[in-house]
Motif scaffolding. Structure first.
Motif, short mmCIF file in Angstrom:
data_model
loop_
_atom_site.label_atom_id
_atom_site.label_comp_id
_atom_site.label_asym_id
_atom_site.label_seq_id
_atom_site.Cartn_x
_atom_site.Cartn_y
_atom_site.Cartn_z
N ASP A 728 -22.07 -26.23 -11.43
CA ASP A 728 -22.04 -26.06 -10.03
C ASP A 728 -22.27 -24.53 -9.73
O ASP A 728 -22.20 -24.26 -8.59
N HIS A 752 -11.05 -29.21 -8.83
CA HIS A 752 -11.64 -30.05 -7.64
C HIS A 752 -12.97 -30.50 -8.16
O HIS A 752 -13.89 -30.83 -7.33
N TRP A 858 -8.88 -19.90 -0.90
CA TRP A 858 -9.43 -21.06 -1.59
C TRP A 858 -10.09 -22.33 -0.82
O TRP A 858 -11.20 -22.62 -1.10
N ASP A 859 -9.63 -22.33 0.60
CA ASP A 859 -10.33 -23.29 1.57
C ASP A 859 -11.62 -22.82 1.50
O ASP A 859 -12.79 -23.60 1.60
N ASN A 860 -11.88 -21.42 2.11
CA ASN A 860 -13.33 -21.04 2.42
C ASN A 860 -14.06 -20.93 1.19
O ASN A 860 -15.20 -21.26 1.34
N LEU A 862 -14.11 -22.92 -1.77
CA LEU A 862 -14.56 -24.24 -2.07
C LEU A 862 -15.63 -24.85 -1.02
O LEU A 862 -16.42 -25.41 -1.38
N ARG A 863 -15.39 -24.54 0.27
CA ARG A 863 -16.21 -24.90 1.32
C ARG A 863 -17.79 -24.31 0.98
O ARG A 863 -18.69 -25.00 1.18
N VAL A 864 -17.75 -22.98 0.74
CA VAL A 864 -18.98 -22.36 0.36
C VAL A 864 -19.57 -23.03 -0.95
O VAL A 864 -20.80 -23.03 -1.01
N ASN A 866 -19.36 -25.75 -2.24
CA ASN A 866 -19.83 -27.23 -2.08
C ASN A 866 -20.88 -27.42 -1.15
O ASN A 866 -21.49 -28.41 -0.79
N ALA A 867 -21.22 -26.06 -0.31
CA ALA A 867 -22.43 -26.25 0.71
C ALA A 867 -23.70 -26.54 0.07
O ALA A 867 -23.88 -26.04 -1.13
#
Length: 867
Positions: A728, A752, A858-860, A862-864, A866-867
């Motif tokens: 990943d 995650h 961490w929220d930002n 992980l979102r990037v 998984n984009a």
């Protein structure tokens, strides 16, 4: 001969920063009347005073005896020091002073006995020793015995009828005795806890009522938690009040302070840091400072109060006498109050630097944790907050101070007003990120002379801005600006000093359309700083209209040739060209400097430090001119000189070689060889420059070509299917940051369900490192570069960053696979141009350990991923 020796002796004495003196030469005498015997000299007090008494040829009036471990003072020990005017005994262990030992010091004006063990604040309120009546300044702070804090009293000093300044410790639940009202000379009292002990949780109406003659009162860092409404009412002569760093007061309680100041002569009020560093933003309400309207305040200090908003109409109540506001270290945001700036009709100086700066988290543990929701409510009904009163005051200010009925403002139709008498405005290091388009200022601030908006992110200056017809100093340095509009400086017609260093103005100043017109209206500029602007070429007419230009700084750029029009630069005298690539100065520029020097009868100066200057027949005229005027060359002896063979030589050898150029350059063979070498070098530089500029593209393509021919073909390429990645993310990091990767990042991401590639565990042993890196980037859906100081020092880390950058450009169809994480605060000057360019056009994430900030990170992240 005697005259020469005398002159040399005088020079030696003047040049000496300090001379040995005192007993056994253990002291220092920097001036003829000052002797410093401080800092553990272990000199007996009697020896020092006997030395002064015996040395008839010296006249010591100021004596430093700090940190010598003295425990007592007796009459016999100090009788030789009685001629002193100033005596420093700070930071000793003095617990006893003989009763009359100091009374013979008839000339003593200043006595500092702070931080000793004297019984100053006893329950009797008397001193065990007598003080000289000549004293004007007495320093006794740091003598407070904390165990006896509750019963302490301020000493009776009514016999010191000449004393003007007292520095004490601040005593809890203790009032100044009535005897202090008899000291008519007393002008200043400091109880500050910043340099001593001070704890006055409750300031009552009686605490300072007897300081009737005091003009300056310093109560900073005194742990004040509550102030009664009449606390300063009886200090009729009070002009300066410092309540800074009392973090439990808050603006809600400050109303009591301002109420009592109505009855004083207050001119300067410091209420900085009335809150701890961390917490909710502060909103100044109408009643907080309303009573200041009824004072003659000239200076208001509001630093470090987390001020975010000011209620509408608050600024109406700023007194007409207010000239200076210091509001640094706050967090001002947009609000209706900005449309009432004209209410401060007599304001001359505003200091608003360091808005929204990052604070040291360690302060959180050191400061009080105040619950602002529990702050007490002050039951005062300020009469000036009534709408009719506010409207009347608004009308008195003749249209510059509109009364706002509510917060609804049409920003397209309502224009903010500006203080008409403003002279100085500082808004540096505030994180302002704007494209500075048209900025209209009304009414015209004719008295404005100084503007500092440096260290922000005003990345484009379009304009027009102002008008600022009389501004003489403008600082827009360090703003990441890359473009200046042709009209931006139109209203700065009287500007004399322009500081725009450390931006990115190289391209716009070389542009044929913008270059000639940017500074066209700045004919009165005398000093211009364009250093560190990535300038390699300047349009010839860029300075043509700057007829008063005296000092030009073009240092730390990439300039090779300075071919500018100097015909109108009749005042140019100082040129800073250090840290460039200059080999010579054009003849027309040299001639202009000489003409200006002769006409103005002043010496011109040039700084060519850190340029490469070589002995060459091609530059013979310039080199001979430079040697002739070497006294005008700043730091000439430290220039980088090379002889004809390219070897580094010192200044003396360089001058000798230049003096021989007439003989060495006489034959034709030498010019031919030199020309051949020059052409070869030029071609090498051009080719090398092209290769260097595209070095990462070439390295990436070469490696990919190698993999293509000697590696394997991916199955998705063979079957023309969407690519499936092995990992990943590939994590690029410096070895020094390994603990952060293993302890923080890996557990978080793998928790995650993400699969990570790390060079420490996933690179194939025996393979070429560069091949391993490209393989890891290709096998990973994303590449994460963890930027730190150590990352920027690692060649392999930079290689990984640039290969991932090339992968995003060439192999992912324009979809970026590179994610930048800023692990720590890294100066941009340490980053490569490629990294800066990438960060300008792509978002990046900054890591923080602050609780809420870390959750958001961490929220930002992980979102990037998984984009």
């Amino acid at each position: 001969m005697k005259f020469v020796l005398l002159f040399a002796s005088i020079i030696c004495i003047v040049d000496s920063s300090s001379l040995s003196c005192g007993p056994d030469g253990l002291c220092q005498c920097e001036h003829i009347d000052v002797m410093d015997c401080s800092e553990n000299k272990q000199l007996p007090l009697r020896n020092v005073c006997d030395y002064m008494d015996d040395s008839k040829d010296v006249n010591i009036t100021i004596l430093h005896l700090e940190q010598n471990g003295y425990k007592y003072i007796r009459t016999e020990d100090i009788k030789g020091c009685k001629s002193l005017k100033t005596l420093f005994l700070k930071l000793n262990e003095i617990s006893y002073i003989e009763d009359v030992s100091l009374t013979k010091f008839d000339n003593l004006k200043t006595l500092d006995m702070s931080f000793n063990q004297l019984d100053i604040y006893n329950k009797r309120g008397t001193l065990a020793f007598k003080l000289p009546l000549s004293l004007k300044k007495l320093v006794l702070n740091g003598n407070l015995n904390v165990t006896d804090y509750g019963g302490a009293m301020y000493p009776d000093l009514s016999n010191l009828f000449n004393v003007e300044q007292l520095i004490f410790d601040g005593l809890k639940d203790t009032n100044f005795p009535e005897s202090y009202s008899e000291i008519q000379s007393l002008r200043s009292v400091s109880l500050s806890g910043l340099d001593g002990n001070c704890s006055i949780p409750y300031v009552s109406n009686d605490t300072f009522q007897h300081l009737t003659h005091v003009r300056t009162l310093n109560l900073s860092f005194c742990n004040i938690q509550n102030v009664t409404a009449g606390a300063f009412e009886k200090l009729k002569n009070l002009e300066v009040l410092d309540l800074s760093q009392n973090m439990n007061i808050g603006f809600r309680k400050a109303m009591n302070v301002t109420y009592s100041l109505q009855f004083t002569k207050i001119k300067s009020l410091n209420i900085s840091k009335l809150y701890p560093t961390f917490g909710l933003g502060t909103q100044i309400k109408l009643q907080d400072l309303c009573y200041l309207w009824n004072t003659n305040l000239t200076e208001l200090v509001l630093n470090d109060n987390r001020i975010e908003l000011i209620d509408r109409n608050v600024l109406i109540l700023t007194p007409n006498t207010l000239k200076i506001i210091r509001a640094e270290g706050n967090t001002f945001t947009f609000g209706p109050y900005l449309y009432q700036l004209g209410c401060m009709s007599h304001l001359e100086e505003f200091y608003g630097n360091f808005q929204s700066i990052v604070r040291d988290p360690h302060l959180y543990m050191k400061e009080p944790n105040t619950d602002e929701s529990e702050l007490i409510t002050i039951n005062l009904n300020c009469p000036y907050t009534a709408p009719e009163v506010l409207k009347n005051i608004s009308k008195m200010k003749r249209g510059l101070c509109p009364y706002l009925k509510d917060n609804k403002i049409n920003i397209n139709k309502t224009f903010p007003t500006f203080p008409t008498k403003m002279k100085r405005l500082e808004f540096s290091n505030c994180g302002m990120q704007y494209n500075a388009t048209d900025i209209l200022v009304k009414p015209v601030p004719y008295k404005m002379e100084y503007i500092d908006a440096s260290d922000n992110i005003l990345y484009s200056w379009i304009g027009p801005c102002g008008p600022f017809p009389n501004v003489k100093y403008l600082n827009l340095s360090r703003n990441y600006c890359s473009h200046i509009g042709l009209n931006f400086f139109d209203s700065f017609k009287n500007l004399e000093n322009l500081q725009i260093q450390e931006n990115f103005l190289g391209l716009v100043l070389s542009n044929e359309y913008y270059g000639p017109g940017i500074f066209e209206k700045l004919s009165k500029v005398k000093v211009m700083n364009l250093s560190s602007n990535i300038i390699s070429y300047l349009h010839p007419t860029v300075f043509s209209n700057m007829v008063h230009l005296t000092k030009l700084d073009l240092s730390v750029n990439n300039i090779e040739s300075l071919d500018i029009d100097v015909g109108s630069l009749n005042n140019l005298m100082h040129l800073n060209l250090k840290f460039n690539f200059i080999h010579s100065v054009p003849s027309h520029l040299r001639e202009k400097l000489e003409l200006n020097s002769k006409r103005l009868n002043k010496n011109f100066t040039i700084d060519l430090s850190n340029n490469t200057l070589s002995v060459s027949c091609d530059e013979k005229d310039f080199l001979e001119w430079m040697v002739k005027h070497r006294m005008n060359m700043l730091n000439f002896d430290h220039y980088k000189f090379h002889n004809m063979s390219g070897q580094r030589v010192n200044a003396e050898r360089f001058v000798s070689d230049v003096m021989k150029l007439d003989m060495d350059c006489g034959s034709y063979s030498l010019p031919i060889v030199a020309c051949s070498i020059g052409i070869s070098v030029y071609l090498s530089v051009v080719i090398g420059g092209a290769i260097y500029k595209n070095r990462w593209n070439l390295r990436y393509l070469m490696r990919m070509n190698k993999i293509k021919h000697f590696g394997y073909i991916r199955l998705h390429q063979y079957f023309n299917e969407p690519e499936r990645f092995m990992y990943d993310a590939f994590i690029s990091y410096a070895n020094e940051d390994l603990r952060f990767i293993l302890d923080v990042m890996m557990p978080k991401l793998e928790g995650h369900g993400l699969k990570l590639c790390l060079h420490d565990k996933d690179f194939l042993p025996g393979n070429n490192i560069a091949d391993n890196i490209l393989q890891a980037i290709g096998d990973s859906r994303k590449t994460v570069a963890v930027i730190s100081e150590q990352f920027l020092k690692s060649e392999w880390c930079l290689f990984e960053f640039n290969m991932a950058r090339m992968e995003s450009i060439y192999s992912r169809g324009g979809n970026s696979c590179l994610i930048i994480v800023i692990l720590e605060d890294v100066p941009t000057r340490n980053m490569s141009n490629e990294m800066l360019d990438w960060m300008r056009t792509n978002t990046y994430i900054e890591y923080t350990q602050e609780e809420n900030g870390e959750l958001l990170f961490w929220d930002n992240f992980l979102r990037v991923l998984n984009a």
